[in-house]
Design a protein around this motif. Sequence first.
Motif, short mmCIF file in Angstrom:
data_model
loop_
_atom_site.label_atom_id
_atom_site.label_comp_id
_atom_site.label_asym_id
_atom_site.label_seq_id
_atom_site.Cartn_x
_atom_site.Cartn_y
_atom_site.Cartn_z
N ALA A 89 -24.63 49.71 40.77
CA ALA A 89 -23.58 50.03 39.80
C ALA A 89 -24.10 51.04 38.79
O ALA A 89 -23.35 51.86 38.28
CB ALA A 89 -23.10 48.76 39.10
N GLU A 90 -25.39 50.95 38.50
CA GLU A 90 -26.03 51.85 37.54
C GLU A 90 -27.31 52.41 38.16
O GLU A 90 -27.93 51.76 38.99
CB GLU A 90 -26.40 51.11 36.25
CG GLU A 90 -25.23 50.52 35.51
CD GLU A 90 -25.66 49.82 34.22
OE1 GLU A 90 -26.88 49.74 33.96
OE2 GLU A 90 -24.77 49.36 33.47
N LEU A 91 -27.70 53.61 37.73
CA LEU A 91 -28.96 54.17 38.16
C LEU A 91 -29.87 54.27 36.94
O LEU A 91 -29.66 55.10 36.06
CB LEU A 91 -28.78 55.56 38.79
CG LEU A 91 -30.04 56.14 39.43
CD1 LEU A 91 -30.49 55.29 40.61
CD2 LEU A 91 -29.83 57.57 39.88
N LYS A 92 -30.85 53.38 36.91
CA LYS A 92 -31.79 53.35 35.78
C LYS A 92 -33.16 53.89 36.19
O LYS A 92 -33.89 54.42 35.37
CB LYS A 92 -31.93 51.92 35.27
CG LYS A 92 -30.64 51.34 34.71
CD LYS A 92 -30.83 49.90 34.24
CE LYS A 92 -29.55 49.32 33.68
NZ LYS A 92 -29.71 47.91 33.27
N SER A 134 -26.63 61.10 29.63
CA SER A 134 -26.33 59.69 29.37
C SER A 134 -24.83 59.46 29.25
O SER A 134 -24.13 60.22 28.58
CB SER A 134 -27.02 59.24 28.08
OG SER A 134 -28.42 59.36 28.17
N GLY A 135 -24.35 58.40 29.93
CA GLY A 135 -22.93 58.07 29.89
C GLY A 135 -22.11 58.68 31.00
O GLY A 135 -20.91 58.39 31.13
N ASP A 136 -22.72 59.53 31.85
CA ASP A 136 -21.97 60.16 32.93
C ASP A 136 -21.68 59.18 34.06
O ASP A 136 -22.40 58.20 34.28
CB ASP A 136 -22.74 61.35 33.50
CG ASP A 136 -22.58 62.61 32.65
OD1 ASP A 136 -21.73 62.60 31.74
OD2 ASP A 136 -23.33 63.58 32.88
N PHE A 188 -23.05 54.73 37.52
CA PHE A 188 -23.06 54.98 36.08
C PHE A 188 -24.49 55.28 35.63
O PHE A 188 -25.45 54.67 36.10
CB PHE A 188 -22.53 53.74 35.35
CG PHE A 188 -22.55 53.84 33.85
CD1 PHE A 188 -21.98 54.93 33.20
CD2 PHE A 188 -23.12 52.84 33.09
CE1 PHE A 188 -21.99 55.03 31.82
CE2 PHE A 188 -23.13 52.91 31.70
CZ PHE A 188 -22.56 54.01 31.06
N PHE A 189 -24.62 56.24 34.70
CA PHE A 189 -25.92 56.64 34.17
C PHE A 189 -25.97 56.28 32.68
O PHE A 189 -25.59 57.07 31.83
CB PHE A 189 -26.15 58.13 34.38
CG PHE A 189 -26.26 58.53 35.82
CD1 PHE A 189 -27.49 58.72 36.41
CD2 PHE A 189 -25.11 58.68 36.60
CE1 PHE A 189 -27.60 59.07 37.75
CE2 PHE A 189 -25.20 59.03 37.93
CZ PHE A 189 -26.45 59.22 38.51
N PRO A 190 -26.44 55.05 32.36
CA PRO A 190 -26.43 54.62 30.96
C PRO A 190 -27.37 55.42 30.08
O PRO A 190 -27.11 55.62 28.89
CB PRO A 190 -26.86 53.15 31.03
CG PRO A 190 -27.59 53.02 32.33
CD PRO A 190 -26.95 54.01 33.25
N THR A 223 -12.76 56.69 24.54
CA THR A 223 -13.16 55.81 25.64
C THR A 223 -14.67 55.65 25.67
O THR A 223 -15.41 56.64 25.59
CB THR A 223 -12.69 56.39 26.99
OG1 THR A 223 -11.29 56.63 26.94
CG2 THR A 223 -13.00 55.42 28.13
N LEU A 224 -15.13 54.42 25.78
CA LEU A 224 -16.57 54.16 25.88
C LEU A 224 -17.01 54.40 27.32
O LEU A 224 -16.38 53.88 28.26
CB LEU A 224 -16.89 52.72 25.48
CG LEU A 224 -16.53 52.32 24.05
CD1 LEU A 224 -16.81 50.83 23.85
CD2 LEU A 224 -17.33 53.15 23.05
N PRO A 225 -18.09 55.17 27.54
CA PRO A 225 -18.55 55.41 28.91
C PRO A 225 -18.81 54.12 29.70
O PRO A 225 -18.46 54.04 30.88
CB PRO A 225 -19.85 56.21 28.70
CG PRO A 225 -19.63 56.92 27.40
CD PRO A 225 -18.85 55.96 26.56
N VAL A 226 -19.40 53.11 29.06
CA VAL A 226 -19.69 51.87 29.77
C VAL A 226 -18.40 51.16 30.17
O VAL A 226 -18.32 50.55 31.25
CB VAL A 226 -20.60 50.94 28.93
CG1 VAL A 226 -19.90 50.45 27.67
CG2 VAL A 226 -21.09 49.77 29.76
N TYR A 227 -17.36 51.26 29.33
CA TYR A 227 -16.07 50.68 29.70
C TYR A 227 -15.47 51.45 30.88
O TYR A 227 -14.95 50.85 31.83
CB TYR A 227 -15.10 50.71 28.51
CG TYR A 227 -13.74 50.14 28.84
CD1 TYR A 227 -13.52 48.77 28.80
CD2 TYR A 227 -12.68 50.97 29.20
CE1 TYR A 227 -12.28 48.24 29.12
CE2 TYR A 227 -11.44 50.45 29.52
CZ TYR A 227 -11.24 49.08 29.48
OH TYR A 227 -10.02 48.56 29.80
#
Length: 400
Positions: free
Chosen positions: A44-47, A69-71, A89-91, A113-117
């Motif tokens: 879901a995310e790439l950390k 960040s946020g893309d 998602f790229f936090p 809009t919040l990117p994480v949302y």
Amino acid sequence: MVPKGWKETTLGEILTFKNGLNFSKSSSGENIKIVGVKDFKDLAELKDTSTLESIQVESKIRDAELLRSGDLLFVRSNGNKQLIGRCLFFPSVNERLSFSGFTIRGRVSDGKTLPVYASHLVRSELIKSQFSKNGAGTNISNLSQDVLSQATLNLPPTAEQTKIARILSTWDKVIATTERQLANSQQQKQALMQQLLTGQKRFAEFRDQWNHQQLGDIATIVMGSSPRSESYNGNGLGLPLLQGNADIDNRRSSPRIFTSQITKECNPGDILLSVRAPVGHVALSAHHACIGRGIAGLLAHKEHDQSFLYQWLIWFEPQWESISQGSTFESVNSNDIRSLKVMTPPLPEQQKIAQVLSTADAELTNLQAQLAKLKLEKKALMQQLLTGQRRVKLDADAAA
């Protein structure tokens, strides 16, 4: 109906989109990491970017072609249509990263809009179902910026977005923890099989020598034979038909149709071995069924343990490739199966090994059930929270 305080909008009004580039490799130029479709996996995310491919490109990458960040990154095109529309998602991005031509970058642009949302929103069925609908069918082969932009949604205020995202992120963490537990248990089971089924590790009470035997000498093997297609039916006439891996689910028989013409049969508890690509996949029959030519049924002789043989064949699965025949359609025949060399201990040790490995299987089954339950519950919660059917409680400061 738009929930009170929410705003009706589209993805195109809250995100800007940019297609990835088809980079030309060069012996000189900027060296940069590229995020491609293969990097999405089930994430879901790439950390962690340490495994990303680095390539040299002919010219320097512009800032507009980088991730930050946020893309959000969507799969635009792929041979596997199930992957199209998947989002990563790229936090937090702390290095120069770009993205391949088979992807589309989404970037929050409305300031509300919040990117994480947004990352939770675009992974929900609420939005993903619209990709298929707006793309003219369930099997879209390409995702365009227009299709992304047309997806409609109701957007809550920022404070409510924050609370919803926090709740869903908590669920994601629980699911990720369970996935890690499952992966660890699978690795432990694999290590146990390697040790116990090869004699590398023995139980203290057993010291007798193991024997090398052919599979045909320790088990009855029934090669499947396909009935005539006109005998196939969905009315329950005759027996369930098992034709190959399409009729196997989680290592258990899962027939799709029946056949009124009975050729070869298997019984509950019999081992099912795929004899056509992918060769060697193993399962257990839960049915009295007819087996087609893609399946062989195995039953251990009385002096051998059926569960031990089942575990041994699972351990051997990756090695069938060296035996299977045919460059375009791999298969094994009766002689290949019957002549397979199996190293077997005496029956009491077979039973002890099978007991230990079956216990490990039970743990895996339990973890898989937990994971499936968590994902199902999260999916239902997303539907409620992201549509406003279920509202979150905000503290006084956040509500103000």
